[in-house]
Design a protein around this motif. Sequence first.
Motif, short mmCIF file in Angstrom:
data_model
loop_
_atom_site.label_atom_id
_atom_site.label_comp_id
_atom_site.label_asym_id
_atom_site.label_seq_id
_atom_site.Cartn_x
_atom_site.Cartn_y
_atom_site.Cartn_z
N THR A 148 9.89 3.97 -8.05
CA THR A 148 9.56 3.02 -9.10
C THR A 148 8.17 3.24 -9.69
N TYR A 149 7.52 4.32 -9.27
CA TYR A 149 6.15 4.59 -9.72
C TYR A 149 6.08 5.83 -10.60
N ALA A 150 5.32 5.73 -11.69
CA ALA A 150 4.92 6.94 -12.40
C ALA A 150 3.92 7.68 -11.51
N LEU A 151 4.01 9.00 -11.51
CA LEU A 151 3.20 9.81 -10.60
C LEU A 151 2.45 10.88 -11.38
N GLY A 152 1.33 11.30 -10.84
CA GLY A 152 0.56 12.32 -11.51
C GLY A 152 -0.11 13.28 -10.55
N TRP A 153 -0.52 14.40 -11.09
CA TRP A 153 -1.34 15.38 -10.39
C TRP A 153 -2.68 15.48 -11.10
N PHE A 154 -3.73 15.47 -10.31
CA PHE A 154 -5.09 15.67 -10.80
C PHE A 154 -5.72 16.77 -9.95
N ARG A 155 -6.83 17.32 -10.42
CA ARG A 155 -7.50 18.33 -9.62
C ARG A 155 -9.01 18.22 -9.81
N GLN A 156 -9.72 18.73 -8.81
CA GLN A 156 -11.17 18.77 -8.89
C GLN A 156 -11.64 20.12 -8.38
N ASP A 165 -5.69 4.55 -14.25
CA ASP A 165 -4.39 3.87 -14.21
C ASP A 165 -3.69 4.04 -12.86
N TYR A 166 -4.26 4.87 -12.02
CA TYR A 166 -3.63 5.20 -10.74
C TYR A 166 -4.36 4.48 -9.61
N GLY A 167 -3.60 3.74 -8.83
CA GLY A 167 -4.22 2.98 -7.76
C GLY A 167 -4.05 3.59 -6.39
N TYR A 168 -3.22 4.61 -6.30
CA TYR A 168 -2.92 5.22 -4.99
C TYR A 168 -3.11 6.73 -5.10
N TRP A 169 -3.85 7.27 -4.13
CA TRP A 169 -4.21 8.68 -4.16
C TRP A 169 -3.99 9.31 -2.79
N ARG A 177 8.04 5.25 2.58
CA ARG A 177 7.90 4.41 1.39
C ARG A 177 8.58 5.10 0.22
N THR A 178 9.27 4.35 -0.61
CA THR A 178 9.88 4.95 -1.78
C THR A 178 8.88 5.06 -2.92
N GLN A 237 0.84 -1.19 0.00
CA GLN A 237 0.00 0.00 0.00
C GLN A 237 0.88 1.25 0.00
N VAL A 238 0.54 2.20 -0.83
CA VAL A 238 1.28 3.46 -0.91
C VAL A 238 0.38 4.58 -0.42
N GLN A 239 0.76 5.22 0.65
CA GLN A 239 -0.01 6.35 1.17
C GLN A 239 0.69 7.64 0.78
N LEU A 240 -0.07 8.53 0.16
CA LEU A 240 0.49 9.77 -0.36
C LEU A 240 -0.03 10.95 0.44
N GLU A 241 0.84 11.92 0.63
CA GLU A 241 0.47 13.12 1.38
C GLU A 241 0.89 14.36 0.59
#
Length: 126
Positions: A31-39, A112-116, A27-28, A1-5
């Motif tokens: 090895t993940y592609a990362l993105g920014w989204f907005r609402q 495509d993103y599983g962690y938010w 957590r490192t 599990q990857v927790q993002l802040e």
Amino acid sequence: QVQLEESGGGLVRPGGSLRLSCAAPGRTLSTYALGWFRQGPGKEREFVAAIDWRGSLANYADFVNGRFTISRDNGKSTLYLQMNMLKPEDTAVYYCAARSAQYSNPSSDGTDYGYWGQGTQVTVSS
């Protein structure tokens, strides 16, 4: 599990700048592609920018138009979004996300993103 802040949001005047950060404590992310989204208020979530796991490929939404820069520091396991020339229409909650598959290319597709992360509020107003 990857927790993002996420961090770095706030209130800024039109034409101003902000830098958002996203980290995964303990957590490192290298090895993940990362993105920014907005609402934005009353809007659906939309893609902003994404970067591959090495930091060599980046994609941007058309509305960015050269105003934002996505970057990452794999040594610090941190993702950034430098936002310049902010407009009122950039007001939104900004989310960082990590792709489910490791060692992948950037993607504008939120599925495509599983962690938010939980999001950070950006308000552009005079």
